[in-house]
Write a protein that holds these residues in place. Structure first.
Motif, PDB file in Angstrom:
ATOM      1  N   GLU A 245       0.678  -1.260   0.361  1.00  0.00           N
ATOM      2  CA  GLU A 245       0.427  -0.263   0.001  1.00  0.00           C
ATOM      3  C   GLU A 245       1.043   1.562  -0.016  1.00  0.00           C
ATOM      4  OE1 GLU A 245      -2.789  -0.236   3.441  1.00  0.00           O
ATOM      5  OE2 GLU A 245      -3.896   2.131   2.374  1.00  0.00           O
ATOM      6  N   PRO A 246       0.710   2.558  -0.913  1.00  0.00           N
ATOM      7  CA  PRO A 246       1.478   3.362  -1.486  1.00  0.00           C
ATOM      8  C   PRO A 246       1.483   3.827   0.320  1.00  0.00           C
ATOM      9  CG  PRO A 246      -0.589   3.773  -2.573  1.00  0.00           C
ATOM     10  CD  PRO A 246      -0.528   2.232  -2.028  1.00  0.00           C
ATOM     11  N   PRO A 247       1.852   5.051   0.914  1.00  0.00           N
ATOM     12  CA  PRO A 247       1.488   5.906   1.834  1.00  0.00           C
ATOM     13  C   PRO A 247       1.202   7.174   1.533  1.00  0.00           C
ATOM     14  CG  PRO A 247       4.136   6.423   0.291  1.00  0.00           C
ATOM     15  CD  PRO A 247       3.338   5.224  -0.459  1.00  0.00           C
ATOM     16  N   ALA A 248       0.194   7.935   2.793  1.00  0.00           N
ATOM     17  CA  ALA A 248      -0.510   8.813   1.883  1.00  0.00           C
ATOM     18  C   ALA A 248      -0.646  10.221   1.369  1.00  0.00           C
ATOM     19  CB  ALA A 248      -1.213   9.065   4.177  1.00  0.00           C
ATOM     20  N   GLU A 249       0.752  10.474   1.275  1.00  0.00           N
ATOM     21  CA  GLU A 249       1.109  11.240   0.496  1.00  0.00           C
ATOM     22  C   GLU A 249       1.172  11.326  -0.968  1.00  0.00           C
ATOM     23  OE1 GLU A 249       5.100   9.505   1.916  1.00  0.00           O
ATOM     24  OE2 GLU A 249       3.113  10.127   2.674  1.00  0.00           O
ATOM     25  N   SER A 250       1.019   9.758  -1.288  1.00  0.00           N
ATOM     26  CA  SER A 250       0.327   9.544  -2.634  1.00  0.00           C
ATOM     27  C   SER A 250      -0.991   9.818  -3.474  1.00  0.00           C
ATOM     28  CB  SER A 250       0.854   8.286  -2.753  1.00  0.00           C
ATOM     29  OG  SER A 250      -0.577   7.466  -2.231  1.00  0.00           O
ATOM     30  N   ALA A 251      -1.821   9.874  -2.536  1.00  0.00           N
ATOM     31  CA  ALA A 251      -3.260  10.442  -2.138  1.00  0.00           C
ATOM     32  C   ALA A 251      -2.753  12.530  -2.708  1.00  0.00           C
ATOM     33  CB  ALA A 251      -3.937  10.459  -1.469  1.00  0.00           C
ATOM     34  N   VAL A 252      -1.789  12.718  -2.844  1.00  0.00           N
ATOM     35  CA  VAL A 252      -1.768  14.754  -2.427  1.00  0.00           C
ATOM     36  C   VAL A 252      -0.953  14.703  -3.748  1.00  0.00           C
ATOM     37  CG1 VAL A 252      -1.318  16.282  -0.492  1.00  0.00           C
ATOM     38  CG2 VAL A 252      -2.600  14.225   0.145  1.00  0.00           C
ATOM     39  N   PRO A 253      -1.177  15.273  -4.374  1.00  0.00           N
ATOM     40  CA  PRO A 253      -0.877  15.885  -5.591  1.00  0.00           C
ATOM     41  C   PRO A 253       0.108  16.756  -4.937  1.00  0.00           C
ATOM     42  CG  PRO A 253      -2.831  15.151  -6.291  1.00  0.00           C
ATOM     43  CD  PRO A 253      -2.820  14.882  -4.987  1.00  0.00           C
ATOM     44  N   GLN A 254      -0.647  17.807  -4.332  1.00  0.00           N
ATOM     45  CA  GLN A 254       0.587  18.569  -3.851  1.00  0.00           C
ATOM     46  C   GLN A 254       1.586  19.088  -2.544  1.00  0.00           C
ATOM     47  OE1 GLN A 254      -3.991  20.931  -2.865  1.00  0.00           O
ATOM     48  NE2 GLN A 254      -3.024  22.678  -4.636  1.00  0.00           N
ATOM     49  N   ALA A 255       1.381  17.851  -2.292  1.00  0.00           N
ATOM     50  CA  ALA A 255       2.414  16.986  -1.015  1.00  0.00           C
ATOM     51  C   ALA A 255       3.972  17.967  -1.696  1.00  0.00           C
ATOM     52  CB  ALA A 255       2.774  16.185  -1.566  1.00  0.00           C
ATOM     53  N   GLY A 256       4.552  18.767  -0.163  1.00  0.00           N
ATOM     54  CA  GLY A 256       5.224  19.733  -0.180  1.00  0.00           C
ATOM     55  C   GLY A 256       5.552  20.716  -0.219  1.00  0.00           C
ATOM     56  N   SER A 257       4.386  21.379  -1.463  1.00  0.00           N
ATOM     57  CA  SER A 257       4.102  22.640  -1.464  1.00  0.00           C
ATOM     58  C   SER A 257       4.210  24.064  -0.191  1.00  0.00           C
ATOM     59  CB  SER A 257       2.597  23.137  -2.178  1.00  0.00           C
ATOM     60  OG  SER A 257       2.039  24.253  -2.173  1.00  0.00           O
ATOM     61  N   PRO A 258       4.705  24.684   0.021  1.00  0.00           N
ATOM     62  CA  PRO A 258       4.278  26.035   0.818  1.00  0.00           C
ATOM     63  C   PRO A 258       3.112  26.545   1.224  1.00  0.00           C
ATOM     64  CG  PRO A 258       5.986  26.831  -1.098  1.00  0.00           C
ATOM     65  CD  PRO A 258       5.507  25.337  -1.471  1.00  0.00           C
TER      66      PRO A 258
END
Length: 662
Positions: A245-258
């Protein structure tokens, strides 16, 4: 109360599962194998003691289902003896939830989503293939059984499936909160310290196939998404072979955006580490809450203009204020994490990717409303969220962030997770109360409202996950800074669950006031856009020429639709809209609790009319549309809760806005 026990005996495994939750039976009257001379002299307990134990019915049913895979007559009888519950009532509760079975079935159950987002991505063809290879749903094959499921909250990876496997031993659940009126602080802080650590989840690990943890989870489980018939067949035979199962951030295309506020930690912080959470500002909000005091916290939330993110958009500060002002006690806090609206998965991502934020937010909310007990009602279909939250609660207890003296401020607060078992209606705020209390999850009539008489008949504040985590930036940066984002009536940011025919499905965080076109540009929409469903099955459709709708509560109302919980399901011309509408009708028919006639009968009549139109077995679409309008209005006017009141919305909007069936 006529108990009428059946006399059926539980198996050793069933008895062990119940005793692991409730402790050994204290007497023969409560299920011990033999009655002693002392038992024959008098029966301890009585109606009051039985009432205080009734809330353990749902956890006890889970304990047996997790251990054995189904609930036998003997297991149900034993649970009833332990809790002094009439077997007929317990049977009514056990059969209310789709994840339980009172008929024998294999330990492995494969739930294959057939709901809207997955239907738009080919789940119909997938289920047809499974029928050919494994038989009809419910047919045991190769030591497992598969069944079609409503939305699993995995819409960004549709089509999706969830494999659950029962077995020994059931992991030890988090410490139980006391019955109403009891003291929650029976353990000294030193004992809390032995239950967890700040560094990560004890016993937590990933196997090759999904997650098979050593501790902290209700089931062994595997998520297969996106699913194909070969991967499902392989996982059914050997769950360990399922893809990781991929990590939760795989569902957040904006992950890491300030620019992110609610999603800022997802993908950048270890969700199992309290130290990581605190190094990025965690528990700053709670410290400021103690500096402000309960009244000051409520004032900040009121000034920020925060409204509920579950769809009703009721002002959060007013709800907290009304609860805090009630003289009756104790007060309770309930977090509604039973995220079941088709197309919604934002709360899952928050709980899996940033669980400590929810625990901190619940502590702040409990402090504001004067509650010492918090209940986190979690979807039964979210096993990884359960693991992450269980770890977060244990770690918070170990550091004095939950317990009898939170941060040394003299405030006592603790949280108990209660798992749902597959019932959409339990997302309604009063149905949650009945479910926690061990009743069927049916809504209550209002008034009285939850702030007056809620859980256990006491003042209760109910908020969903997204609403609660919005409280943290309010306290960290101040109400004025929070309200500066968004619009006058819709302040802050909003999470949108984008799925369907888009290039980058997932959770997107945008300030209120952005329009639908801007959101779809981020997700990469289909070139052959047919329609967009806003708000899920209870929402409404918009046309491709309406993409400039402002994504605010007031903007969507003015456009004749709804923002709801933030569902944005994108459909292109490859999707058969009549079949999607039929699936919506089937969903509401299945999920109606049946308590009130308008909903119980109306949802069936709506589905029948759509079947006649789609299958072309009626006298004409116009006649059935007229019937649905009449039935839909009756449901809207007379149903006891929002399920029946909104069951006609999406179908009506498709007929009126999209011209379906013309």
């Amino acid at each position: 109360m006529d108990l009428r026990f059946t006399g059926a005996a539980p198996s050793d495994s069933e008895r062990a599962a119940v005793d692991a939750l409730l402790g050994p039976p204290p007497s023969g009257w409560e299920g011990a194998t033999e009655r002693t001379d002392e038992d024959l002299r008098w029966a301890k307990g009585g109606a009051s003691a039985a009432k205080d134990r009734r809330d353990q019915l749902l956890p006890a049913l889970h304990a047996v289902n997790d251990r054995v895979g189904w609930i036998s007559e003997g297991a149900l009888d034993y649970i009833c003896r332990r809790l002094t519950v009439a077997p007929a009532e317990a049977y009514g509760v056990a059969t209310f939830y789709s994840m339980f079975s009172v008929k024998p079935r294999p330990a492995k159950v494969l739930h294959v989503c057939a709901d809207l987002a997955c239907a738009a991505r080919g789940s119909g063809a997938l289920c047809a293939t499974l029928r050919e290879q494994l038989g009809e749903p419910g047919t045991p094959a190769e030591g497992a059984v598969w069944q079609e499921s409503p939305c699993l909250g995995l819409c960004e990876r549709a089509p999706a499936a969830l494999l659950l496997q029962a077995g020994d031993p059931a992991p030890e659940p988090p410490a139980r909160l006391p019955a109403p009126g009891g003291s929650p602080w029976t353990q000294p802080l030193g004992e809390f310290e032995e239950r967890g650590s700040g560094g990560g989840a004890p016993g937590y690990g990933k196997g090759r196939g999904g997650e098979w943890p050593a501790a902290g989870a209700p089931h062994r489980h595997a998520v297969i998404a996106p699913a194909t018939a070969p991967t499902l067949a392989a996982a059914t035979r050997s769950p360990e072979s399922a893809p990781t199962e991929p990590p939760a951030e795989s569902a957040v295309p904006q992950a890491g955006s300030p620019n992110l506020v609610l999603l800022k930690r997802i993908g950048t912080v270890d969700p199992t580490s309290l130290d990581d959470y605190r190094s990025t500002g965690g528990y700053t909000a709670l410290r400021r809450a103690f500096a402000l005091g309960p009244t000051g916290v409520i004032r900040e939330v009121l000034d920020a203009g925060l409204v509920g993110r579950g769809g009703a958009a009721f002002p959060t500060g007013r709800k907290w204020q009304a609860t805090a002002q009630q003289a009756d006690g104790p007060h309770y806090l309930v977090c509604n994490a039973d995220e079941s609206e088709p197309g919604t998965f934002k709360d899952r991502v928050l709980m899996e990717g940033d669980p400590f934020a929810l625990i901190e937010a619940m502590t702040v909310a409990g402090y504001a409303v004067g509650a010492e007990h918090g209940y986190l009602y979690l979807r039964g279909e979210y096993p990884r969220a359960y693991e992450r939250l269980s770890n977060a609660i244990s770690a918070a207890r170990a550091r004095g962030l939950l317990g009898p003296d939170v941060l040394g401020q003299g405030y006592a607060f603790d949280i108990e997770i209660r798992r749902g078992a597959g019932a959409y209606i339990c997302g309604e705020e009063t149905a949650i109360f009945n479910s926690i209390e061990g009743q069927r999850g049916e809504p209550r009539s209002k008034p009285p409202f939850p702030v007056e008489k809620g859980l256990f008949g006491k003042p209760t504040a109910v908020n969903n996950v997204e609403t609660l985590v919005n409280v943290l930036p309010i306290l960290e940066h101040g109400a004025a800074a929070y309200a500066a984002t968004g619009t006058g009536a819709s302040t802050g940011t909003k999470l949108f669950c984008v799925s369907g025919q888009v290039a980058r499905p997932g959770i997107y965080e945008l300030p209120f006031g952005a329009n639908l076109r801007e959101l779809l540009d981020l997700a990469g929409p289909s070139q052959n856009l047919r329609a967009v469903l806003l708000g899920g099955a209870a929402g409404g459709f918009v046309r491709p020429d309406e993409l400039d709708i402002s994504l605010t509560f007031e903007g969507t109302r003015a456009a004749g639709t709804t923002l709801g919980s933030g569902v944005v399901l994108v459909l292109d011309d490859s999707v058969e809209l009549p079949r999607i509408l039929l699936r919506i009708a089937e969903f509401f028919r299945d999920e109606s609790c049946g308590q009130c006639v308008p909903c119980r009968v109306g949802t069936v009549r709506q589905e029948e009319a759509l079947h006649r139109i789609v299958d072309r077995t009626g006298t004409g679409a116009a006649e059935d549309i007229a019937l649905m309008r009449e039935v839909g209005q009756a449901m809207r006017d007379a149903s006891i809760c929002g399920l029946g009141q909104t069951a006609w919305n999406a179908v009506e909007s498709a007929i009126d806005r999209l011209g379906v069936y013309k």
